[in-house]
Design a protein around this motif. Structure first.
Motif, PDB file in Angstrom:
ATOM      1  N   SER A  41       0.850  -1.171   0.064  1.00  0.00           N
ATOM      2  CA  SER A  41       0.025   0.143   0.067  1.00  0.00           C
ATOM      3  C   SER A  41       1.000   1.114   0.128  1.00  0.00           C
ATOM      4  N   GLN A  45      -1.094   6.378  -4.062  1.00  0.00           N
ATOM      5  CA  GLN A  45      -2.498   5.625  -4.154  1.00  0.00           C
ATOM      6  C   GLN A  45      -3.022   5.750  -2.784  1.00  0.00           C
ATOM      7  N   ALA A  46      -2.084   5.517  -1.770  1.00  0.00           N
ATOM      8  CA  ALA A  46      -2.908   5.044  -0.537  1.00  0.00           C
ATOM      9  C   ALA A  46      -3.381   6.357   0.221  1.00  0.00           C
ATOM     10  N   TYR A  48      -5.639   8.155  -1.533  1.00  0.00           N
ATOM     11  CA  TYR A  48      -7.036   8.094  -2.279  1.00  0.00           C
ATOM     12  C   TYR A  48      -7.705   6.856  -2.249  1.00  0.00           C
ATOM     13  N   ASP A  49      -7.110   5.550  -1.685  1.00  0.00           N
ATOM     14  CA  ASP A  49      -7.859   4.448  -1.561  1.00  0.00           C
ATOM     15  C   ASP A  49      -7.996   4.073  -0.363  1.00  0.00           C
ATOM     16  N   GLU A  51      -9.013   1.153   1.150  1.00  0.00           N
ATOM     17  CA  GLU A  51      -8.339  -0.325   1.581  1.00  0.00           C
ATOM     18  C   GLU A  51      -6.683   0.035   1.710  1.00  0.00           C
ATOM     19  N   MET A  52      -6.060   0.692   0.734  1.00  0.00           N
ATOM     20  CA  MET A  52      -4.789   0.790   1.055  1.00  0.00           C
ATOM     21  C   MET A  52      -4.325   1.732   2.296  1.00  0.00           C
ATOM     22  N   ARG A 121     -15.928  13.790  -2.367  1.00  0.00           N
ATOM     23  CA  ARG A 121     -14.993  12.453  -2.605  1.00  0.00           C
ATOM     24  C   ARG A 121     -13.860  12.340  -1.420  1.00  0.00           C
ATOM     25  N   ILE A 125     -13.953   8.880   1.109  1.00  0.00           N
ATOM     26  CA  ILE A 125     -12.683   8.248   1.541  1.00  0.00           C
ATOM     27  C   ILE A 125     -12.299   7.976   2.847  1.00  0.00           C
ATOM     28  N   THR A 129     -12.603   4.802   5.154  1.00  0.00           N
ATOM     29  CA  THR A 129     -11.327   4.172   5.714  1.00  0.00           C
ATOM     30  C   THR A 129     -11.632   3.885   7.156  1.00  0.00           C
TER      31      THR A 129
END
Length: 343
Positions: A41, A45-46, A48-49, A51-52, A121, A125, A129
């Motif tokens: 992760s 990217q982590a 905005y994602d 799961e990560m 958005r 997120i 999370t």
């Protein structure tokens, strides 16, 4: 007392109650490259994602040993939601601001908060999370979320030049932006509390003496903190970077249970000013010490933080991305070693 869980110890410390030993964690950013490589992760990217983000945040506890899970890893959630533009950064650099909406006084005077903040958005997120982390971690581990505060929101919205200019020439305009920031922080923090977050850290370094003269802190910022802390429905921590010495007394009267301070603020002096009005959090240098020094020196300086009055042992600011996990583990181990040495 020795049977306390990490969460009980953390919350009791914030509430000024007796604990068996001080908690050791980070209330600021915890994502380091080594944990990114282990978990897969990675930044950017982590950021905005969900799961990560959850996976990387949890690794700070399960792999590095920090006694709390803290997310996110950047300060861009609220500013981006309000129309600021950012570069996403890289695996070892934070996102950085490219543009801001309040370029003129007219822009600032007419600026308004977007409708339905919870469905924006970036905040969606973050809320997702929080839910993922709560589902994955033990209830014995505290969950800590961070967001920027009213002064920092005004700074991001107006840009550095306008912020510094308006605080002298048009403080009422700046106060308007701060009031909007307070509204956002109240709504956003309570959305996080509803999803199981145990404490919210308000990061408001642009309120500190490095940028804002202490009289303006008392005049412009402190009333916003009183309103914010009175409306937050969970445990609340204030983090201000830089040398906060000149505003320690009003910070202690702000309503925040915990005050996170950087190493440039002398911890023993801070304790003499703050006393029992708030829990002092810090203040091992994340760059000069945690990133750069030997594990023995890290332990020595961390133990001194406890000796000087840290109610929660933590880095003085966000952990540098290239910090070795071995160093973080040594930092955590220093707490238990300290109490063994004390007999």
């Amino acid at each position: 007392m020795s049977g306390l869980t990490a969460k009980e110890r953390f919350i009791r410390s914030l509430e000024g109650k007796e604990v068996d030993k001080v908690p050791v964690c980070s209330v600021t950013q915890t994502g380091v490259v080594e944990l990114m490589e282990i978990t897969g992760s990675k930044w950017p990217q982590a950021h905005y994602d969900p799961e990560m983000m959850a996976t990387l945040a949890i690794a700070g506890n399960t792999i590095a040993g920090l006694e709390a899970v803290r997310f996110p890893f950047c300060n861009t959630v609220i500013p981006e939601t309000l129309g600021c533009i950012f570069n996403e950064g890289s695996i070892d650099t934070q996102p950085y601001q490219l543009d801001f909406p309040c370029k003129t006084k007219e822009d600032a005077a007419n600026f308004s908060i977007p409708a339905d903040l919870a469905k924006s958005r970036r905040i969606e997120i973050m809320l997702k999370t929080a839910e993922i982390i709560k589902d994955r971690i033990s209830d014995d581990i505290p969950l800590v979320a961070g967001m920027i505060g009213p002064a920092s929101i005004a700074f991001y919205l107006s840009g550095a030049k306008n912020y510094l200019h308006w605080c002298i020439t048009d403080p009422e305009l700046l106060k308007r932006l701060m009031k909007l920031g307070t509204e956002i922080c109240i709504e956003y923090s309570n959305l996080l509390f509803e999803r199981g977050v145990d404490a919210v850290v308000i990061i408001d370094s642009e309120a500190g003496p490095d940028l804002l003269p202490p009289p303006l802190f008392t005049e412009l910022v402190l009333p916003e903190y009183h309103l914010l802390t009175s409306e937050m429905k969970g445990h609340k921590i204030l983090h201000i970077c830089g040398d906060a010495t000149d505003i320690l007394d009003p910070m202690a009267n702000s309503g925040f249970e915990g005050l996170s301070i950087e190493e440039r603020t002398d911890l023993s002096y801070a304790k003499s000013i703050v006393g029992d009005r708030a829990c002092l959090i810090g203040n091992l240098s994340p760059a000069a010490t945690l990133l750069s020094k030997s594990t023995d020196q890290i332990k020595k300086e961390a133990k001194q933080c406890i000796e000087d009055g840290a109610g929660i042992l933590a880095p003085g600011c966000g952990i540098a991305p290239r910090t070795p996990v071995e160093n973080i583990k040594a930092f955590v181990a220093s707490r238990d070693e300290y109490y063994k040495e004390q007999g």
